[in-house]
Scaffold this active site. Structure first.
Site: not given
Length: 535
Positions: A100, A227, A157, A89, A218, A102
């Site tokens: 979060d 989701y 992450d 995202s 989303k 990534d």
């Protein structure tokens, strides 16, 4: 051999641009997104950038130290880098409050994943002071190996890929598929997080309209409980591809039109016909990576909802979808389509589209999966054990529907519900809604007999599989039980009552229908064990 024919993109259905009414509706839609808190403030964005900047500094020191330890000359040590590239995202530009990060660490050829990334860098992160890193959880055996953590309060992450270069340039272009040379499949999956995000943005005709539409979808998918990649629903990448597909069909449309077209196109979609943003790029003679192609790969023919990633090697981002979750996804898309039609016809606000799905109102009978850590296990132990059990819940759902020959339908809830921890035990629970299929017209004319289903062996088989976890430790426990709605644990009610999802009724008003009631009338027994379920 790879075909010399250029890869074709999806052809548009309509080239019409927005009308004044479309633009006005889009303004209302964007206001709803702002009111829902989907956009970060400048301060929150700066804090996120600070997290990335600090992570890059930590990784830079780590790779330089490894280079020196390997005995390389000082000049190479000073040049050593391992770029930290965000994806998901954040890279797509649709991150918001609480999102979060990534990120992919791209290391040189002499740095490996198991020892250097998980061992050395994981150790560096675990030893950081000032509580900079919390909830650290390395998951080297995951489908995509990852270090999960909270860094300065932001969920991160962190993935790793080693490329066949002694020195990794800061401006390394991962779109060049030659970077995949020599990588194992886990590393290819890691790199493709960045490659897929870049390819999606390259293939959409209007990035701004795509981002607004994706934010809406989303928000809708999370509100409606569809989701969660790990639970068998589309995840962030899949929803992004589906939105990008609709943007290609209507390249000049405003976001308000794209949202309504999203449901109009996908609600009646005939799965397993694949959704793809361009022609599938097939194997290169040198790389020979497995590409999603049901004509060549028998396993791909079993996929129920192919949403194909656009970067080589193309993969199905919805490989986890089962018959149960596809049924739920389709139902929710149909509901969303009906709501959008009413909004478009009346010119009303968009709030109705994002109404949450009231899971504990929809069903009277549930399978409850309790994930427990006993004997003084900490929050980290529960987080690890919960993640493993959650990744297996798809198997329980499929086993229940198979064991009952489809006469008992399952709807897994992606939301986890945590009990208040005690000195002796920590518990988190998942729930699966149970229902009967709708009777056929000829079946409605005659009273159908009640048929009991004994799910005890199915539950025990699921537990045996779960306990095969390679990092299982004493105190890690899982229980599967059948709950009626009125027997839901208090810690679940405390979390759903404030949102108005459920009202306490008299027991006689909440008596489950024969389709979902346990054979035993003993309430305590039915709430503690998986008994026979009648349909």
């Amino acid at each position: 051999m790879e075909s010399s024919r250029p890869l074709q993109q999806q052809q548009p259905i309509s080239l019409l641009g927005p009308t004044p009414a479309d633009l006005e509706s889009t303004s209302r839609l964007e206001k709803h997104l702002r009111d829902a808190g989907l956009y970060e403030s400048p301060e929150e964005l700066a804090a996120r950038e600070d997290v990335l900047c600090e992570l890059r500094a930590i990784v830079d020191r780590w790779v330089k130290r490894l280079t020196a330890q390997r005995g390389y000359p000082d000049g190479m040590v000073s040049q050593a880098t391992a770029p930290v590239l965000p994806f998901g995202s954040y890279r797509l530009g649709v991150h918001g409050r609480g999102s979060d990060i990534d990120a992919l660490v791209v290391g040189p050829s002499y740095v490996d994943r198991d020892h250097d990334f998980f061992g050395v860098l994981g150790g560096v992160l675990s030893e950081m002071t000032d509580d900079a890193v919390t909830e650290l959880q390395p998951v080297p055996g995951a489908h995509v190996p990852v270090i999960k953590m909270r860094f300065r309060g932001v969920q991160v992450d962190l993935l790793f890929a080693s490329v066949c270069l002694a020195v990794v340039p800061e401006d390394l272009d991962l779109r060049d598929r030659s970077v995949l040379r020599g990588m194992d499949l886990a590393t290819v999956r890691s790199v493709n997080g960045v490659r897929v995000a870049d390819e999606i943005l390259r293939l959409v005709p209007d990035a701004g309209a795509f981002r607004t539409t994706l934010r809406c979808v989303k928000l809708w998918a999370k509100a409606r409980g569809v989701y969660s990649n790990v639970m068998g629903f589309p995840g962030g990448v899949a929803w992004a591809i589906l939105v990008a597909f609709v943007c290609q069909l209507y390249p000049n449309a405003a976001p308000s039109v794209l949202v309504s077209r999203f449901f109009k196109v996908l609600a009646p979609w005939k799965w397993p016909n694949p959704v793809k943003l361009r022609d599938i790029e097939h194997d290169d003679d040198d790389l020979r990576l497995l590409v999603w192609d049901p004509r060549r790969n028998p396993r791909d023919r079993t996929h129920l909802m192919p949403v194909v990633t656009p970067a080589y090697p193309c993969m199905n981002s919805c490989y986890n979808v089962s018959h149960a979750t596809l049924r739920t996804i389709t139902q929710q898309l149909q509901i969303g389509n009906a709501v959008c039609q009413k909004i478009v016809a009346s010119g009303a606000g968009w709030g109705a589209l994002f109404e949450p799905f009231h899971f504990f109102k929809e069903y009277k009978s549930y399978l409850r999966v309790d994930v427990k850590v006993a004997g003084g296990g900490g929050e980290g132990d529960l987080r690890e054990w919960k993640g493993w059990v959650e990744s297996r819940l798809r198997q329980l759902v499929m086993r229940v529907e198979t064991a009952t020959a489809g006469m008992l339908l399952c709807h897994p809830n992606p939301q986890a519900y945590a009990a208040k921890p005690t000195d002796l035990q920590r518990t988190t629970s998942f729930f699966v809604g149970l229902s009967k299929p709708q009777p056929q017209p000829q079946e409605k004319e005659q009273q159908q007999p009640q048929v009991p289903f004994d799910l005890r062996e199915t539950a025990e088989e699921f537990k045996r599989k779960v306990y095969m976890y390679v990092s299982w430790r004493p105190g890690m426990e899982v229980e599967v039980s059948h709950n009626r709605r009125k027997d839901l644990p208090s810690y679940v009610l405390e979390q759903i009552l404030p949102a108005g999802h459920l009202k306490r009724k008299r027991p006689q008003d909440d008596d489950p229908s024969p389709s979902s009631s346990p054979a035993s009338d003993d309430s305590e027994s039915s709430s503690r064990h998986t008994k026979r379920v009648e349909a």
